[in-house]
Design a protein around this motif. Structure first.
Motif, mmCIF file in Angstrom:
data_model
loop_
_atom_site.group_PDB
_atom_site.id
_atom_site.type_symbol
_atom_site.label_atom_id
_atom_site.label_comp_id
_atom_site.label_asym_id
_atom_site.label_seq_id
_atom_site.Cartn_x
_atom_site.Cartn_y
_atom_site.Cartn_z
ATOM 1 N N MET A 102 0.842 -1.195 0.000
ATOM 2 C CA MET A 102 0.000 0.000 0.000
ATOM 3 C C MET A 102 0.880 1.249 0.000
ATOM 4 S SD MET A 102 -2.867 -1.328 2.754
ATOM 5 C CE MET A 102 -4.099 -0.090 2.351
ATOM 6 N N ALA A 103 0.344 2.326 -0.564
ATOM 7 C CA ALA A 103 1.096 3.588 -0.622
ATOM 8 C C ALA A 103 0.935 4.342 0.695
ATOM 9 C CB ALA A 103 0.600 4.441 -1.779
ATOM 10 N N VAL A 104 2.055 4.784 1.230
ATOM 11 C CA VAL A 104 2.055 5.488 2.515
ATOM 12 C C VAL A 104 2.465 6.942 2.290
ATOM 13 C CG1 VAL A 104 3.003 5.564 4.844
ATOM 14 C CG2 VAL A 104 2.667 3.357 3.701
ATOM 15 N N GLU A 105 1.663 7.839 2.794
ATOM 16 C CA GLU A 105 1.926 9.286 2.708
ATOM 17 C C GLU A 105 2.109 9.827 4.116
ATOM 18 O OE1 GLU A 105 -0.610 13.363 1.650
ATOM 19 O OE2 GLU A 105 -1.252 11.424 0.864
ATOM 20 N N ILE A 106 3.125 10.652 4.328
ATOM 21 C CA ILE A 106 3.421 11.207 5.655
ATOM 22 C C ILE A 106 3.423 12.729 5.571
ATOM 23 C CG2 ILE A 106 5.080 11.305 7.559
ATOM 24 C CD1 ILE A 106 6.151 8.598 6.638
ATOM 25 N N ARG A 107 2.701 13.345 6.500
ATOM 26 C CA ARG A 107 2.653 14.806 6.557
ATOM 27 C C ARG A 107 2.722 15.248 8.013
ATOM 28 N NH1 ARG A 107 0.545 18.683 2.974
ATOM 29 N NH2 ARG A 107 -0.406 17.003 1.713
ATOM 30 N N ILE A 108 3.492 16.289 8.273
ATOM 31 C CA ILE A 108 3.534 16.898 9.605
ATOM 32 C C ILE A 108 3.084 18.347 9.473
ATOM 33 C CG2 ILE A 108 5.010 17.580 11.544
ATOM 34 C CD1 ILE A 108 6.792 15.214 10.924
ATOM 35 N N VAL A 109 2.099 18.722 10.273
ATOM 36 C CA VAL A 109 1.548 20.075 10.209
ATOM 37 C C VAL A 109 1.614 20.718 11.586
ATOM 38 C CG1 VAL A 109 -0.015 19.450 8.324
ATOM 39 C CG2 VAL A 109 -0.820 19.310 10.692
ATOM 40 N N VAL A 127 4.783 21.445 7.678
ATOM 41 C CA VAL A 127 6.207 21.675 7.956
ATOM 42 C C VAL A 127 7.083 20.584 7.346
ATOM 43 C CG1 VAL A 127 5.715 22.956 10.074
ATOM 44 C CG2 VAL A 127 6.072 20.496 10.193
ATOM 45 N N ALA A 128 6.497 19.438 7.020
ATOM 46 C CA ALA A 128 7.250 18.354 6.380
ATOM 47 C C ALA A 128 6.261 17.463 5.651
ATOM 48 C CB ALA A 128 8.032 17.542 7.408
ATOM 49 N N TYR A 129 6.702 16.954 4.495
ATOM 50 C CA TYR A 129 5.789 16.135 3.694
ATOM 51 C C TYR A 129 6.575 15.132 2.863
ATOM 52 C CZ TYR A 129 2.326 14.818 0.180
ATOM 53 O OH TYR A 129 1.485 14.104 -0.643
ATOM 54 N N ARG A 130 6.051 13.914 2.791
ATOM 55 C CA ARG A 130 6.576 12.895 1.885
ATOM 56 C C ARG A 130 5.377 12.278 1.171
ATOM 57 N NH1 ARG A 130 10.554 8.149 3.801
ATOM 58 N NH2 ARG A 130 11.947 9.972 3.991
ATOM 59 N N GLY A 131 5.380 12.383 -0.137
ATOM 60 C CA GLY A 131 4.260 11.905 -0.934
ATOM 61 C C GLY A 131 4.071 10.404 -0.855
ATOM 62 N N PRO A 132 2.911 9.929 -1.322
ATOM 63 C CA PRO A 132 2.612 8.491 -1.236
ATOM 64 C C PRO A 132 3.570 7.644 -2.052
ATOM 65 C CG PRO A 132 0.963 9.660 -2.560
ATOM 66 C CD PRO A 132 1.813 10.703 -1.927
ATOM 67 N N ARG A 133 4.057 6.578 -1.437
ATOM 68 C CA ARG A 133 4.920 5.612 -2.111
ATOM 69 C C ARG A 133 4.837 4.293 -1.357
ATOM 70 N NH1 ARG A 133 10.754 8.355 -0.892
ATOM 71 N NH2 ARG A 133 9.542 10.192 -1.484
ATOM 72 N N THR A 157 -1.239 8.587 5.993
ATOM 73 C CA THR A 157 -2.344 8.139 5.152
ATOM 74 C C THR A 157 -1.888 6.950 4.316
ATOM 75 O OG1 THR A 157 -3.164 10.411 5.012
ATOM 76 C CG2 THR A 157 -4.022 8.832 3.403
ATOM 77 N N VAL A 158 -2.655 5.873 4.360
ATOM 78 C CA VAL A 158 -2.337 4.662 3.617
ATOM 79 C C VAL A 158 -3.461 4.387 2.626
ATOM 80 C CG1 VAL A 158 -1.925 2.178 3.792
ATOM 81 C CG2 VAL A 158 -0.996 3.709 5.531
#
Length: 216
Positions: A102-109, A127-133, A157-158
């Motif tokens: 599954m694609a995992v997306e990470i965001r810090i706000v 403040v930080a973001y990594r797109g889904p992969r 988010t998965v």
């Protein structure tokens, strides 16, 4: 001064303390309840917390093991709150194999008070973001340098090929650990004061003993 002369004095002190306790009790109770509510940690970190001796992030029906490091400051691991600012490494290890596909997306706000305010302008609070992969090994290493202390929200988010979409949110602080524990210390201090007044209210009042006056 004789015992009979001290008795009115002690009665007046006792009456004053009892009156003060009665008048202050409602405000003290409200203050204690407010501090308890403010310091309750049960849902403070959302889907992230310690369980079975591990720090775990619950996402949908699955679990990721969470490990945080401050490589420039300490070798100790942390869970939930980040004790200091600076270079931070977060490792997530999937327990279930399905997360590897599954694609995992990470965001810090920044914590601005809820999802509605975040979504109003998500880019400005991010403040930080990594797109889904996808992560075939099941291990995700995420690094970020927190320059300023404050309160933040992590959002993982998965998404899957069959329409699955699971979101896990966990508020956390950076360099603010003392402020999170401060209500506990205040609450304990207020409890000690309350117990002291309760003791004074129920303790028997005994006049001081004085030497008898010499006979003339």
């Amino acid at each position: 001064m004789s015992d009979s002369g001290l008795a009115p004095f002690w009665r007046s002190i006792d009456g004053f303390l009892r009156s003060a306790i009665r008048s202050a009790a409602p405000a003290l109770l409200i203050l204690l309840l407010t501090l308890f509510a403010a310091s309750a940690p049960a849902s403070a970190h959302g889907r992230l917390g310690s369980a079975e001796g591990r720090c775990r992030l619950y996402i949908g029906p699955d679990i990721m093991n969470f490990t945080g490091y401050l490589p420039d400051a300490s070798k100790n691991e942390f869970c939930e709150d980040i004790p200091a600012t600076g270079h931070t490494i977060i490792a997530l290890d999937a327990e279930q194999d399905e997360l590897r596909d599954m694609a995992v997306e990470i965001r810090i706000v920044k914590d601005v008070g809820g999802e509605e305010k975040e979504n109003a302008d998500i880019d400005s609070v991010t403040v930080a973001y990594r797109g889904p992969r996808t992560y075939p090994t099941g291990t995700i290493n995420f690094e970020h340098v927190f320059a300023d202390a404050g309160y933040f929200v992590g959002i993982v988010t998965v998404t899957g090929e069959h329409g699955e979409r699971w979101v896990s949110r966990f508020p956390f602080s950076v360099g603010m650990s003392f402020m999170r524990t401060l209500p506990y210390y205040v609450l304990m201090g207020m409890a000690v004061v309350a117990l002291f007044f309760i003791y004074l209210r129920h303790a028997p009042v005994r006049p001081l003993k004085t030497d008898p006056e010499p006979a003339e």
